[in-house]
Write a protein that holds these residues in place. Structure first.
Motif, PDB file in Angstrom:
ATOM      1  N   LYS A   1       0.829  -1.250   0.190  1.00 54.38           N
ATOM      2  CA  LYS A   1       0.053  -0.029  -0.065  1.00 54.38           C
ATOM      3  C   LYS A   1       0.944   1.220   0.076  1.00 54.38           C
ATOM      4  O   LYS A   1       1.901   1.256   0.522  1.00 54.38           O
ATOM      5  CB  LYS A   1      -0.836   0.091   1.269  1.00 54.38           C
ATOM      6  CG  LYS A   1      -1.984  -0.976   1.294  1.00 54.38           C
ATOM      7  CD  LYS A   1      -2.550  -0.791   2.478  1.00 54.38           C
ATOM      8  CE  LYS A   1      -3.824  -1.813   2.717  1.00 54.38           C
ATOM      9  NZ  LYS A   1      -4.769  -1.724   3.857  1.00 54.38           N
ATOM     10  N   VAL A   2       0.424   2.400  -0.737  1.00 48.48           N
ATOM     11  CA  VAL A   2       0.933   3.416  -0.478  1.00 48.48           C
ATOM     12  C   VAL A   2       0.201   4.163   0.771  1.00 48.48           C
ATOM     13  O   VAL A   2      -1.184   4.659   0.602  1.00 48.48           O
ATOM     14  CB  VAL A   2       1.045   4.308  -1.652  1.00 48.48           C
ATOM     15  CG1 VAL A   2       1.397   5.651  -1.798  1.00 48.48           C
ATOM     16  CG2 VAL A   2       1.486   3.618  -2.894  1.00 48.48           C
ATOM     17  N   THR A   3       0.803   4.763   1.914  1.00 47.28           N
ATOM     18  CA  THR A   3       0.389   5.471   2.871  1.00 47.28           C
ATOM     19  C   THR A   3       0.796   6.799   2.626  1.00 47.28           C
ATOM     20  O   THR A   3       1.729   7.167   2.787  1.00 47.28           O
ATOM     21  CB  THR A   3       0.773   4.729   4.313  1.00 47.28           C
ATOM     22  OG1 THR A   3       0.225   3.475   4.248  1.00 47.28           O
ATOM     23  CG2 THR A   3       0.051   5.583   5.189  1.00 47.28           C
ATOM     24  N   GLY A   4      -0.309   7.529   2.601  1.00 47.15           N
ATOM     25  CA  GLY A   4       0.074   9.198   2.689  1.00 47.15           C
ATOM     26  C   GLY A   4       0.044   9.805   4.003  1.00 47.15           C
ATOM     27  O   GLY A   4      -0.678   9.349   4.964  1.00 47.15           O
ATOM     28  N   PHE A   5       0.947  10.744   4.259  1.00 45.63           N
ATOM     29  CA  PHE A   5       1.346  11.137   5.371  1.00 45.63           C
ATOM     30  C   PHE A   5       0.978  12.698   5.408  1.00 45.63           C
ATOM     31  O   PHE A   5       1.812  13.443   4.944  1.00 45.63           O
ATOM     32  CB  PHE A   5       2.755  10.970   5.897  1.00 45.63           C
ATOM     33  CG  PHE A   5       2.886  10.925   7.287  1.00 45.63           C
ATOM     34  CD1 PHE A   5       2.101  10.730   8.421  1.00 45.63           C
ATOM     35  CD2 PHE A   5       4.203  11.217   7.900  1.00 45.63           C
ATOM     36  CE1 PHE A   5       2.382  10.778   9.581  1.00 45.63           C
ATOM     37  CE2 PHE A   5       4.529  11.281   9.395  1.00 45.63           C
ATOM     38  CZ  PHE A   5       3.444  11.035  10.007  1.00 45.63           C
ATOM     39  N   LEU A   6       0.066  13.301   6.002  1.00 47.23           N
ATOM     40  CA  LEU A   6      -0.738  14.582   5.775  1.00 47.23           C
ATOM     41  C   LEU A   6      -0.599  15.230   7.160  1.00 47.23           C
ATOM     42  O   LEU A   6      -0.930  14.609   8.152  1.00 47.23           O
ATOM     43  CB  LEU A   6      -1.971  14.634   5.167  1.00 47.23           C
ATOM     44  CG  LEU A   6      -2.315  13.850   3.946  1.00 47.23           C
ATOM     45  CD1 LEU A   6      -3.696  13.919   3.561  1.00 47.23           C
ATOM     46  CD2 LEU A   6      -1.060  14.384   2.756  1.00 47.23           C
ATOM     47  N   GLY A   7      -0.709  16.659   7.058  1.00 48.70           N
ATOM     48  CA  GLY A   7      -0.602  17.266   8.304  1.00 48.70           C
ATOM     49  C   GLY A   7      -0.118  18.797   7.972  1.00 48.70           C
ATOM     50  O   GLY A   7       0.861  19.012   6.972  1.00 48.70           O
ATOM     51  N   PRO A   8      -0.510  19.803   8.671  1.00 46.28           N
ATOM     52  CA  PRO A   8       0.027  21.199   8.515  1.00 46.28           C
ATOM     53  C   PRO A   8       1.431  21.298   8.893  1.00 46.28           C
ATOM     54  O   PRO A   8       2.037  20.168   9.676  1.00 46.28           O
ATOM     55  CB  PRO A   8      -0.755  21.937   9.641  1.00 46.28           C
ATOM     56  CG  PRO A   8      -2.084  21.065   9.913  1.00 46.28           C
ATOM     57  CD  PRO A   8      -1.552  19.444   9.598  1.00 46.28           C
ATOM     58  N   ASN A   9       2.174  22.389   8.643  1.00 50.04           N
ATOM     59  CA  ASN A   9       3.534  22.717   8.763  1.00 50.04           C
ATOM     60  C   ASN A   9       3.670  22.374  10.252  1.00 50.04           C
ATOM     61  O   ASN A   9       2.813  23.062  11.127  1.00 50.04           O
ATOM     62  CB  ASN A   9       3.913  23.826   8.476  1.00 50.04           C
ATOM     63  CG  ASN A   9       4.006  23.933   6.810  1.00 50.04           C
ATOM     64  OD1 ASN A   9       4.098  23.034   6.179  1.00 50.04           O
ATOM     65  ND2 ASN A   9       3.881  25.123   6.146  1.00 50.04           N
ATOM     66  N   GLY A  10       4.768  21.831  10.837  1.00 48.40           N
ATOM     67  CA  GLY A  10       4.793  21.882  12.224  1.00 48.40           C
ATOM     68  C   GLY A  10       3.860  20.562  12.924  1.00 48.40           C
ATOM     69  O   GLY A  10       3.926  20.630  14.294  1.00 48.40           O
ATOM     70  N   SER A  11       3.416  19.770  12.257  1.00 44.49           N
ATOM     71  CA  SER A  11       2.602  18.887  12.914  1.00 44.49           C
ATOM     72  C   SER A  11       3.189  17.545  13.319  1.00 44.49           C
ATOM     73  O   SER A  11       2.797  16.804  14.025  1.00 44.49           O
ATOM     74  CB  SER A  11       1.376  18.376  11.911  1.00 44.49           C
ATOM     75  OG  SER A  11       1.930  17.681  10.652  1.00 44.49           O
ATOM     76  N   GLY A  12       4.510  17.502  12.665  1.00 46.32           N
ATOM     77  CA  GLY A  12       5.396  16.435  13.170  1.00 46.32           C
ATOM     78  C   GLY A  12       5.669  15.205  12.365  1.00 46.32           C
ATOM     79  O   GLY A  12       6.138  14.166  12.562  1.00 46.32           O
ATOM     80  N   LYS A  13       5.160  15.588  11.053  1.00 42.04           N
ATOM     81  CA  LYS A  13       5.280  14.439   9.875  1.00 42.04           C
ATOM     82  C   LYS A  13       6.774  14.237   9.570  1.00 42.04           C
ATOM     83  O   LYS A  13       7.430  13.280   9.687  1.00 42.04           O
ATOM     84  CB  LYS A  13       4.897  15.195   8.545  1.00 42.04           C
ATOM     85  CG  LYS A  13       3.234  15.202   8.748  1.00 42.04           C
ATOM     86  CD  LYS A  13       2.795  15.548   7.406  1.00 42.04           C
ATOM     87  CE  LYS A  13       3.363  16.840   6.367  1.00 42.04           C
ATOM     88  NZ  LYS A  13       3.277  18.098   7.495  1.00 42.04           N
ATOM     89  N   SER A  14       7.872  15.204   9.540  1.00 42.82           N
ATOM     90  CA  SER A  14       9.033  15.187   9.037  1.00 42.82           C
ATOM     91  C   SER A  14       9.967  14.513  10.258  1.00 42.82           C
ATOM     92  O   SER A  14      10.868  13.541  10.172  1.00 42.82           O
ATOM     93  CB  SER A  14       9.819  16.592   8.677  1.00 42.82           C
ATOM     94  OG  SER A  14       9.329  16.637   7.412  1.00 42.82           O
ATOM     95  N   THR A  15       9.463  15.144  11.500  1.00 47.12           N
ATOM     96  CA  THR A  15      10.144  14.454  12.788  1.00 47.12           C
ATOM     97  C   THR A  15       9.962  12.768  12.845  1.00 47.12           C
ATOM     98  O   THR A  15      10.818  12.106  13.094  1.00 47.12           O
ATOM     99  CB  THR A  15       9.701  14.989  14.096  1.00 47.12           C
ATOM    100  OG1 THR A  15       9.846  16.500  13.860  1.00 47.12           O
ATOM    101  CG2 THR A  15      10.386  14.735  15.124  1.00 47.12           C
ATOM    102  N   THR A  16       8.893  12.548  12.774  1.00 49.76           N
ATOM    103  CA  THR A  16       8.440  11.046  12.844  1.00 49.76           C
ATOM    104  C   THR A  16       9.336  10.451  11.708  1.00 49.76           C
ATOM    105  O   THR A  16       9.879   9.104  12.090  1.00 49.76           O
ATOM    106  CB  THR A  16       6.855  10.963  12.513  1.00 49.76           C
ATOM    107  OG1 THR A  16       6.221  11.517  13.392  1.00 49.76           O
ATOM    108  CG2 THR A  16       6.569   9.222  12.415  1.00 49.76           C
ATOM    109  N   MET A  17       9.447  10.828  10.218  1.00 52.35           N
ATOM    110  CA  MET A  17      10.173   9.925   9.500  1.00 52.35           C
ATOM    111  C   MET A  17      11.650   9.863   9.898  1.00 52.35           C
ATOM    112  O   MET A  17      12.198   8.993   9.445  1.00 52.35           O
ATOM    113  CB  MET A  17      10.095  10.698   8.104  1.00 52.35           C
ATOM    114  CG  MET A  17       8.498  10.453   7.446  1.00 52.35           C
ATOM    115  SD  MET A  17       8.502  11.241   5.872  1.00 52.35           S
ATOM    116  CE  MET A  17       7.206  10.139   5.014  1.00 52.35           C
ATOM    117  N   ARG A  18      12.096  11.117  10.385  1.00 50.21           N
ATOM    118  CA  ARG A  18      13.431  11.327  10.848  1.00 50.21           C
ATOM    119  C   ARG A  18      13.882  10.310  11.736  1.00 50.21           C
ATOM    120  O   ARG A  18      14.898   9.598  12.028  1.00 50.21           O
ATOM    121  CB  ARG A  18      14.015  12.598  11.285  1.00 50.21           C
ATOM    122  CG  ARG A  18      14.025  13.713  10.263  1.00 50.21           C
ATOM    123  CD  ARG A  18      14.285  15.115  10.653  1.00 50.21           C
ATOM    124  NE  ARG A  18      15.438  15.142  11.368  1.00 50.21           N
ATOM    125  CZ  ARG A  18      16.743  15.278  10.951  1.00 50.21           C
ATOM    126  NH1 ARG A  18      16.715  15.276   9.629  1.00 50.21           N
ATOM    127  NH2 ARG A  18      17.987  15.322  11.815  1.00 50.21           N
TER     128      ARG A  18
END
Length: 307
Positions: free
Chosen positions: A28-45
């Motif tokens: 599956k392709v899972t999309g990761f969405l959220g406003p700036n500062g919501s924690g997306k990049s931090t989670t991936m890091r």
């Protein structure tokens, strides 16, 4: 497979990621969405060991990233496409990465051709455009033929052909049984790419569902055109029905399906010139979900300054 369990990350007094849990399935392709500062990049890091969780865990195929003996063969990630040595050529950059995992020169050439870098692979990276850097980052992620792919804003800087290519690549990788995790702010693109969505707001999960389930949860809207808007509005008025006047001959009706609107128009002897269902868009649902979770909100400063 990527699994997060009660994952937290604090920076001083700020909760960048606040106790999130999820499990991403292969195929599956899972999309990761959220406003700036919501924690997306931090989670991936945190997933690839660039940041350490304050508490909780995030693992890839049951192990922390650092525990994988050949991580490039397990996960390929594009988190910062510009994190390269500008003096190297694209091909030499890929060869250096390949050497760390015993990856063949033929594989290097394969990902160069796959990502459309054939004509620029021998040029220094400092001369690359943003789009070329994105393609180079994706090529590096694909080097080890990994089972898990993580892309943070992969279409940033790409032209329309490149955007379509990334969409096709993500779908193809998932169809081969890989886990594909994609963060993006482009709702129209995500709606054509993702099977499943995780939406963050202020570090917490506010939605975790198949994309079609989110789209089907929206209220049905119908565009109605008639010269008798007042008569039609009176005929449709009810407690659960919302009517908006678009212009002198156009209404947008929420809470009634087209058949019910047509029946009531007939009973009221109102002639309809148009009766068009309006599909709920991912952008509509995203804005409803994140409306109370936006950390950086635009204001009227520009308009005030312009006066």
């Amino acid at each position: 497979m990527i699994t997060a369990e009660n994952l937290h990350k604090r920076y001083g007094s700020k909760n960048a990621v606040d106790g999130i849990s999820f499990q991403l399935q292969p195929g599956k392709v899972t999309g990761f969405l959220g406003p700036n500062g919501s924690g997306k990049s931090t989670t991936m890091r945190m997933a690839v060991g660039l940041d350490r969780p304050t508490s909780g865990s995030i693992t890839i195929d049951g192990k922390q990233f650092s525990q994988h003996k050949a991580p490039m063969r397990t996960v390929g990630a594009v988190l910062d496409a510009g994190a390269t040595h500008p003096g190297r050529t694209g091909k030499s950059h890929l060869k250096v990465l390949a050497a760390t995992h015993g990856i063949s020169a033929s594989r290097v050439q394969h990902v160069i051709e796959l990502t459309g870098l054939g004509e620029v692979a021998g040029k220094r990276i400092k001369g690359y455009s943003l789009g070329m850097n994105q393609r180079l980052g994706i090529a590096a992620a694909l080097l080890g033929d990994p089972a898990v792919l993580m892309f943070d804003e992969p279409v940033n800087g790409l032209d329309p052909e490149g955007v379509r290519w990334v969409r096709s690549l993500a779908r193809q990788m998932a169809a081969e049984g890989r886990t594909v995790f994609v963060s993006s702010h482009l709702m129209s693109e995500m709606s054509q790419t993702a099977d499943h969505l995780i939406v963050l707001g202020r570090g917490r999960i506010i939605a975790d569902a198949p994309i079609q389930e989110l789209l089907n949860s929206g209220e049905q809207r119908v565009l109605v055109r008639t010269e008798q808007t007042s008569d039609l509005a009176n005929a449709l008025t009810a407690r659960d029905v919302s009517i908006s006047h678009i212009d002198a001959e156009t209404l947008q009706v929420t809470g009634l399906d087209p058949r019910s609107i047509g029946r009531r128009a007939l009973e009221a002897q109102v002639v309809l010139h148009e009766l068009t269902p309006q599909l709920t868009t991912l952008e509509d649902e995203y804005m409803k979900l994140t409306g109370d979770h936006v950390e950086y909100r635009s204001g009227g400063a520009f308009e005030e300054a312009a006066q």
